[in-house]
Design a protein around this motif. Structure first.
Motif, PDB file in Angstrom:
ATOM      1  N   VAL A 298       0.869  -1.182   0.000  1.00 31.46           N
ATOM      2  CA  VAL A 298       0.000   0.000   0.000  1.00 31.46           C
ATOM      3  C   VAL A 298       0.903   1.228   0.000  1.00 31.46           C
ATOM      4  O   VAL A 298       1.676   1.449   0.933  1.00 31.46           O
ATOM      5  N   LEU A 320      -7.706  -1.364   3.539  1.00 33.21           N
ATOM      6  CA  LEU A 320      -6.246  -1.296   3.456  1.00 33.21           C
ATOM      7  C   LEU A 320      -5.759   0.142   3.558  1.00 33.21           C
ATOM      8  O   LEU A 320      -4.757   0.428   4.234  1.00 33.21           O
ATOM      9  N   LEU A 321      -6.481   1.066   2.905  1.00 33.27           N
ATOM     10  CA  LEU A 321      -6.090   2.474   2.974  1.00 33.27           C
ATOM     11  C   LEU A 321      -6.317   3.041   4.365  1.00 33.27           C
ATOM     12  O   LEU A 321      -5.499   3.832   4.867  1.00 33.27           O
ATOM     13  N   VAL A 360      -1.968  -1.764  -3.728  1.00 30.81           N
ATOM     14  CA  VAL A 360      -3.005  -0.732  -3.766  1.00 30.81           C
ATOM     15  C   VAL A 360      -2.264   0.592  -3.702  1.00 30.81           C
ATOM     16  O   VAL A 360      -1.623   0.914  -2.699  1.00 30.81           O
TER      17      VAL A 360
END
Length: 454
Positions: A298, A320-321, A360
């Motif tokens: 990420v 995830l963010l 991501v």
């Protein structure tokens, strides 16, 4: 000319000694970040099309309680892959919903109970011959984790006529930002090595070569040490050049062999397999745990704390963010690398990560800006940098003129869509999109010719 005689080809044609490619910024900010597990999300979405080939077929129903590793969808044929529950909980819905490509995909949504209980049927897998090995690889649910998504068991099932000279384990990871494969080589060295030994025993290649770019000294050192006493297994250190990890480029740069137009890697005695893919099927054989989670990088200009994370397959991108934090307004999110990844079309951060999601990447306005393309200035940079030695301007002209016979002549199907042409183009022409659309145009043209000749 025999495609296996790569060295002779290099001698006869000096221009073949150097393939094109670019020195892309590395941005390997997370190379030293040991992966951290994200909190279990409230729900996961598991598409049946997380791989090339036929979608998986659901075998579980709405309202069923499932546990981690339990089969919820079976493979539909040889070029397909099963899907397993990545969280424990209740199946909330089975819907036909939008995927990142914009196409609809049957998707199983599981409401998590937060317990992450393993399915009782999980146990080590007995393997004693090639067929049992290939069956285990298929049952693990693993596909090409480098982004290709081709079912691994299908890739490793070769015709009897194929003499397998090389298995190339791809640890190049040449895309900017992504370090999830690097972490596999560092943190899961044991499983990676066990997978290499399994392939050596049951596929019987002449050589297994672990291919790593020179900007990854720790994996190189660890794997070279393991290779010291292993016959027919070695590490090949590659210069850091994009797209070094593209399968045909890798085959050429390591073995000198050229994959002919329309040919497959086994035609030249080679198989290329991603290093994380190898670690997954080795873990499954040793523990019985299938592909239910992924190491995901990420990163990006909008991410506060870039990390490598371990996330259940099907977890929303938003989770995830949130785990890594966002410092600026997110204007673009790419799943995969910036060169060959796919941008989320509408910033719907509920879109899930899938089996092939290696990264991501979230970007702020400055980096998400897409410049207006200018006219081609005939500089030839895209031609010089193309690793497949194509002529992007000619292909673009043929596409605009709607001349599929010219697309055929200029061999557009050889394009790897690596984006070297677009990256180096001073006029910022949308060459990758043109290549993709040109392939579709040529496919439709060839299909119409076949129908006309019936």
């Amino acid at each position: 000319m025999n495609p296996k005689t790569g060295e002779k080809q290099k001698a006869a044609f000096p221009f073949l000694k150097k393939l094109g490619g670019i020195v892309a910024p590395h941005f390997k900010n997370t190379a030293n970040c040991v992966p951290e597990a994200i909190p279990i999300p409230a729900e996961v979405r598991l598409p049946m099309s997380m791989h090339t080939g036929k979608p998986a077929i659901p075998v579980a129903g709405i309202g069923d309680y499932v546990k981690v590793g339990q089969l919820i969808a079976k493979a539909d044929g040889s070029v397909s892959s099963p899907v397993h529950a990545s969280v424990s909980g209740t199946i909330k819905s089975i819907d036909n919903i939008d995927s990142i490509t914009g196409e609809k995909s049957i998707t199983i949504t599981i409401a998590s109970d937060g317990k992450q209980e393993l399915w009782e049927g999980i146990s080590p897998v007995k393997v004693s011959n090639r067929l049992e090995f290939l069956e285990a690889v298929k049952n693990s649910g693993v596909v090409g984790l480098g982004g290709g998504g081709y079912p691994t068991a299908a890739k490793l099932t070769l015709k009897e006529s194929v003499k397998l000279d090389y298995i190339l384990v791809n640890g190049a990871e040449c895309e900017p930002f992504i370090t999830s494969d690097t972490r596999t080589m560092i943190d899961d060295t044991g499983f990676l090595w066990e997978g290499v030994l399994l392939m050596k025993e049951y596929l019987e290649p002449e050589n297994i070569i672990i291919c790593i770019e020179d900007n990854k000294p720790e994996p190189i050192e660890k794997l070279k040490a393991l290779c010291e006493n292993a016959d027919g297994i070695s590490v090949h250190v590659l210069p850091s050049l994009y797209p070094q990890g593209e399968r045909k480029v890798l085959v050429y740069n390591v073995t000198g062999r050229i994959v002919p137009e329309g040919g497959r890697l086994p035609d030249v005695g080679c198989v290329v397999i991603n290093c994380s893919t190898v670690a997954v099927f080795a873990r499954y054989i040793k523990t019985g745990i299938p592909l239910v989670s992924r190491c995901v990088t990420v990163d990006g200009s909008a991410v506060k704390n870039p990390k490598n994370v371990i996330a259940p397959v099907g977890a929303p991108v938003k989770e995830l963010l949130n785990f890594c934090g966002v410092k600026d307004e997110v204007k673009k999110v790419i799943l995969g690398g910036p060169m060959m990844g796919a941008a989320i079309p509408n910033l719907d951060l509920q879109i899930p990560i899938v089996k092939i999601t290696s990264a991501v990447l979230a970007f702020s306005q400055e980096d998400a800006y897409v410049p207006e393309p200018g006219p081609c200035i005939k500089c030839g940079k895209c031609i010089y940098k193309c690793p497949m030695r194509l002529m992007p301007p000619n292909i673009e002209n043929a596409f605009e003129l709607k001349k599929p016979e010219l697309l055929q002549k200029f061999k557009v199907n050889m394009c790897a869509e690596c984006a070297c042409c677009a990256f180096t183009c001073p006029a910022k022409r949308p060459l990758v999109q043109v290549m993709n659309l040109s392939k579709t145009m040529l496919w439709e043209y060839e299909k119409s010719l076949k129908e006309a000749n019936k």
